[in-house]
Design a protein around this motif. Structure first.
Motif, PDB file in Angstrom:
ATOM      1  N   ILE A 170       0.851  -1.190   0.000  1.00 28.09           N
ATOM      2  CA  ILE A 170       0.000   0.000   0.000  1.00 28.09           C
ATOM      3  C   ILE A 170       0.886   1.239   0.000  1.00 28.09           C
ATOM      4  O   ILE A 170       1.789   1.367   0.838  1.00 28.09           O
ATOM      5  CB  ILE A 170      -0.933   0.014   1.222  1.00 28.09           C
ATOM      6  N   VAL A 171       0.649   2.144  -0.934  1.00 22.98           N
ATOM      7  CA  VAL A 171       1.432   3.373  -1.042  1.00 22.98           C
ATOM      8  C   VAL A 171       0.491   4.551  -1.268  1.00 22.98           C
ATOM      9  O   VAL A 171      -0.643   4.367  -1.729  1.00 22.98           O
ATOM     10  CB  VAL A 171       2.450   3.305  -2.201  1.00 22.98           C
ATOM     11  N   PRO A 172       0.943   5.788  -0.956  1.00 19.59           N
ATOM     12  CA  PRO A 172       0.158   6.962  -1.368  1.00 19.59           C
ATOM     13  C   PRO A 172       0.054   6.975  -2.889  1.00 19.59           C
ATOM     14  O   PRO A 172       0.965   6.520  -3.591  1.00 19.59           O
ATOM     15  CB  PRO A 172       0.998   8.148  -0.857  1.00 19.59           C
ATOM     16  N   GLU A 173      -1.036   7.502  -3.405  1.00 15.03           N
ATOM     17  CA  GLU A 173      -1.249   7.447  -4.855  1.00 15.03           C
ATOM     18  C   GLU A 173      -0.116   8.098  -5.636  1.00 15.03           C
ATOM     19  O   GLU A 173       0.254   7.612  -6.715  1.00 15.03           O
ATOM     20  CB  GLU A 173      -2.585   8.096  -5.229  1.00 15.03           C
ATOM     21  N   ASP A 174       0.475   9.160  -5.097  1.00 12.83           N
ATOM     22  CA  ASP A 174       1.533   9.849  -5.846  1.00 12.83           C
ATOM     23  C   ASP A 174       2.846   9.076  -5.876  1.00 12.83           C
ATOM     24  O   ASP A 174       3.812   9.512  -6.508  1.00 12.83           O
ATOM     25  CB  ASP A 174       1.758  11.264  -5.312  1.00 12.83           C
ATOM     26  N   LYS A 175       2.892   7.915  -5.211  1.00 15.04           N
ATOM     27  CA  LYS A 175       4.085   7.053  -5.266  1.00 15.04           C
ATOM     28  C   LYS A 175       3.888   5.843  -6.178  1.00 15.04           C
ATOM     29  O   LYS A 175       4.793   5.025  -6.328  1.00 15.04           O
ATOM     30  CB  LYS A 175       4.455   6.567  -3.861  1.00 15.04           C
ATOM     31  N   LEU A 176       2.715   5.724  -6.796  1.00  6.36           N
ATOM     32  CA  LEU A 176       2.465   4.562  -7.648  1.00  6.36           C
ATOM     33  C   LEU A 176       3.394   4.529  -8.861  1.00  6.36           C
ATOM     34  O   LEU A 176       3.767   3.452  -9.335  1.00  6.36           O
ATOM     35  CB  LEU A 176       1.007   4.548  -8.123  1.00  6.36           C
ATOM     36  N   GLU A 177       3.789   5.707  -9.362  1.00  6.12           N
ATOM     37  CA  GLU A 177       4.687   5.720 -10.515  1.00  6.12           C
ATOM     38  C   GLU A 177       6.076   5.208 -10.139  1.00  6.12           C
ATOM     39  O   GLU A 177       6.730   4.533 -10.933  1.00  6.12           O
ATOM     40  CB  GLU A 177       4.783   7.131 -11.109  1.00  6.12           C
ATOM     41  N   VAL A 178       6.548   5.540  -8.931  1.00  5.23           N
ATOM     42  CA  VAL A 178       7.833   5.005  -8.470  1.00  5.23           C
ATOM     43  C   VAL A 178       7.738   3.490  -8.341  1.00  5.23           C
ATOM     44  O   VAL A 178       8.650   2.751  -8.754  1.00  5.23           O
ATOM     45  CB  VAL A 178       8.233   5.632  -7.119  1.00  5.23           C
ATOM     46  N   LEU A 179       6.635   3.030  -7.786  1.00  2.57           N
ATOM     47  CA  LEU A 179       6.411   1.585  -7.679  1.00  2.57           C
ATOM     48  C   LEU A 179       6.396   0.937  -9.064  1.00  2.57           C
ATOM     49  O   LEU A 179       6.950  -0.149  -9.259  1.00  2.57           O
ATOM     50  CB  LEU A 179       5.104   1.334  -6.944  1.00  2.57           C
ATOM     51  N   ILE A 264      19.327   2.687 -11.435  1.00  5.64           N
ATOM     52  CA  ILE A 264      18.558   3.711 -10.722  1.00  5.64           C
ATOM     53  C   ILE A 264      17.966   4.717 -11.704  1.00  5.64           C
ATOM     54  O   ILE A 264      16.796   5.116 -11.600  1.00  5.64           O
ATOM     55  CB  ILE A 264      19.445   4.427  -9.683  1.00  5.64           C
ATOM     56  N   ALA A 265      18.774   5.120 -12.698  1.00  6.45           N
ATOM     57  CA  ALA A 265      18.292   6.060 -13.709  1.00  6.45           C
ATOM     58  C   ALA A 265      17.146   5.459 -14.525  1.00  6.45           C
ATOM     59  O   ALA A 265      16.193   6.158 -14.889  1.00  6.45           O
ATOM     60  CB  ALA A 265      19.441   6.471 -14.629  1.00  6.45           C
ATOM     61  N   ALA A 266      17.240   4.160 -14.814  1.00  5.53           N
ATOM     62  CA  ALA A 266      16.183   3.490 -15.573  1.00  5.53           C
ATOM     63  C   ALA A 266      14.867   3.476 -14.788  1.00  5.53           C
ATOM     64  O   ALA A 266      13.794   3.747 -15.342  1.00  5.53           O
ATOM     65  CB  ALA A 266      16.604   2.062 -15.909  1.00  5.53           C
ATOM     66  N   VAL A 267      14.941   3.168 -13.500  1.00  2.52           N
ATOM     67  CA  VAL A 267      13.750   3.167 -12.650  1.00  2.52           C
ATOM     68  C   VAL A 267      13.143   4.564 -12.599  1.00  2.52           C
ATOM     69  O   VAL A 267      11.920   4.744 -12.710  1.00  2.52           O
ATOM     70  CB  VAL A 267      14.092   2.665 -11.234  1.00  2.52           C
ATOM     71  N   SER A 268      13.997   5.569 -12.448  1.00  3.69           N
ATOM     72  CA  SER A 268      13.523   6.960 -12.373  1.00  3.69           C
ATOM     73  C   SER A 268      12.878   7.392 -13.680  1.00  3.69           C
ATOM     74  O   SER A 268      11.838   8.062 -13.690  1.00  3.69           O
ATOM     75  CB  SER A 268      14.683   7.895 -12.037  1.00  3.69           C
ATOM     76  N   ARG A 269      13.490   7.002 -14.801  1.00  2.00           N
ATOM     77  CA  ARG A 269      12.924   7.377 -16.092  1.00  2.00           C
ATOM     78  C   ARG A 269      11.603   6.672 -16.337  1.00  2.00           C
ATOM     79  O   ARG A 269      10.664   7.256 -16.909  1.00  2.00           O
ATOM     80  CB  ARG A 269      13.920   7.045 -17.218  1.00  2.00           C
ATOM     81  N   CYS A 270      11.490   5.430 -15.899  1.00  2.00           N
ATOM     82  CA  CYS A 270      10.233   4.700 -16.017  1.00  2.00           C
ATOM     83  C   CYS A 270       9.131   5.418 -15.241  1.00  2.00           C
ATOM     84  O   CYS A 270       8.019   5.606 -15.745  1.00  2.00           O
ATOM     85  CB  CYS A 270      10.396   3.271 -15.508  1.00  2.00           C
ATOM     86  N   ALA A 271       9.435   5.829 -14.013  1.00  2.00           N
ATOM     87  CA  ALA A 271       8.453   6.543 -13.189  1.00  2.00           C
ATOM     88  C   ALA A 271       8.049   7.857 -13.852  1.00  2.00           C
ATOM     89  O   ALA A 271       6.865   8.215 -13.888  1.00  2.00           O
ATOM     90  CB  ALA A 271       9.034   6.800 -11.801  1.00  2.00           C
ATOM     91  N   GLU A 272       9.051   8.564 -14.369  1.00  2.00           N
ATOM     92  CA  GLU A 272       8.786   9.841 -15.036  1.00  2.00           C
ATOM     93  C   GLU A 272       7.891   9.646 -16.258  1.00  2.00           C
ATOM     94  O   GLU A 272       6.938  10.393 -16.486  1.00  2.00           O
ATOM     95  CB  GLU A 272      10.114  10.485 -15.450  1.00  2.00           C
ATOM     96  N   ARG A 273       8.220   8.629 -17.057  1.00  2.00           N
ATOM     97  CA  ARG A 273       7.424   8.358 -18.246  1.00  2.00           C
ATOM     98  C   ARG A 273       6.012   7.919 -17.885  1.00  2.00           C
ATOM     99  O   ARG A 273       5.038   8.264 -18.586  1.00  2.00           O
ATOM    100  CB  ARG A 273       8.106   7.278 -19.096  1.00  2.00           C
ATOM    101  N   SER A 274       5.859   7.187 -16.793  1.00  2.00           N
ATOM    102  CA  SER A 274       4.528   6.794 -16.332  1.00  2.00           C
ATOM    103  C   SER A 274       3.692   8.021 -16.001  1.00  2.00           C
ATOM    104  O   SER A 274       2.502   8.086 -16.327  1.00  2.00           O
ATOM    105  CB  SER A 274       4.637   5.894 -15.091  1.00  2.00           C
ATOM    106  N   ARG A 275       4.320   9.011 -15.345  1.00  3.95           N
ATOM    107  CA  ARG A 275       3.609  10.257 -15.041  1.00  3.95           C
ATOM    108  C   ARG A 275       3.203  10.976 -16.320  1.00  3.95           C
ATOM    109  O   ARG A 275       2.083  11.501 -16.424  1.00  3.95           O
ATOM    110  CB  ARG A 275       4.481  11.166 -14.179  1.00  3.95           C
TER     111      ARG A 275
END
Length: 288
Positions: A170-179, A264-275
């Motif tokens: 369970i995460v806050p909604e604004d953390k779903l992209e990081v997940l 780490i950069a790949a995970v961050s870019r994935c989250a960014e692209r999801s947003r």
């Protein structure tokens, strides 16, 4: 029969959309005795062959969403599994059918709780989820975020649904992209690593099958070591890395390519692209 096996969700569940993820969840619910097949209905747009397959395979009820208004209006739990492009029309049609206590569970990537409530035209209890493809074999990792309207009982229901196909967080909604960057897209990173290991084995003279078998077992064994020992990956890596040895030489090569920071950069870019994709989807839906 054990106490755990006797614990069934005593309510009907309707899947609005009957694709691969919906089927994976249904398979997990039935195989783990969480929900009885006769309490599950799976709706799709018009694919009769798909409906027959699901009905035969799982003994669930099936139908087309356009002819199932009574089912949707009376189902305590509705799981939204349609394609994002079909979401706006489906939600607008669904809104007037709902009563305040019906639970909406969304598996639609990128669609926020606020936008779903806007399209429904009401502050419906909503659980937004992000499963991954490993859910299809019962080894998924699903992120959950809840609207303010969710009750404790509804929260428990959602957790039971997705615990049937793996683990939940369970995460806050604004953390779903990081997940999403870690577990949602994470299997692809592991597959890519496996591709490289298999290719290295073949280039080194092993057969394709040998390289594949060794790689699969190595990745499986490493994951199980972390899971079963409770030790940190850093400690396990250190334990198999002798100073001046072959493993250290391999890791040095990875470090020279900035492996750690690149992941780490790949995970961050994935989250960014999801947003970005979520914002674009919501923009399109609002203008339909």
């Amino acid at each position: 029969m054990s106490q755990e096996q006797q614990t069934l969700l005593q309510q009907k569940i309707t899947f609005h959309g009957a694709g691969a993820m919906a089927e994976a969840i249904v398979r997990g619910l039935i195989s783990r005795l969480v929900v009885r097949p006769q309490d599950i209905t799976m709706l799709n747009r018009s694919n009769l062959k798909r409906q027959e397959e699901l009905s035969t395979r799982y003994a669930v009820h099936t139908g087309t969403a356009s002819k199932s208004m009574d089912i949707l209006s009376s189902s305590p739990v509705i799981v939204l599994c349609m394609k994002p492009k079909d979401a706006a029309a489906a939600l607008r049609e669904l809104g007037p059918l709902l009563s305040p206590n019906q639970l909406i569970v969304s598996v639609i990537a990128g669609l926020s709780i606020r936008t779903m409530q806007s399209l429904l035209g009401r502050k419906q209890p909503i659980a937004r989820t992000m499963p991954n493809t490993s859910s299809t074999i019962g080894l998924g990792a699903t992120g959950l975020a809840f609207s303010a309207e969710i009750t404790d009982e509804q929260r428990s229901t959602v957790m039971s649904l997705f615990e049937a196909v793996g683990i939940v967080t369970i995460v806050p909604e604004d953390k779903l992209e990081v997940l999403t960057g870690i577990s949602g897209s994470g299997p692809a990173y592991v597959y890519y690593l496996m591709e490289a290991m298999i290719a290295a084995g073949i280039r080194g003279g092993l057969s394709g099958q040998q390289s594949r078998d060794l790689t699969v077992q190595t990745v499986l064994g490493a994951a199980r070591m972390v899971q079963q020992t409770g030790m940190e990956p850093m400690k396990l890596r250190s334990d198999v890395t002798s100073p001046g040895g072959a493993t250290q030489a391999a890791l040095k090569t990875l470090d020279e390519g900035d492996f750690f920071e690149n992941v780490i950069a790949a995970v961050s870019r994935c989250a960014e692209r999801s947003r970005e994709m979520g914002a674009a989807l919501e923009g399109d839906l609002k203008h339909e």
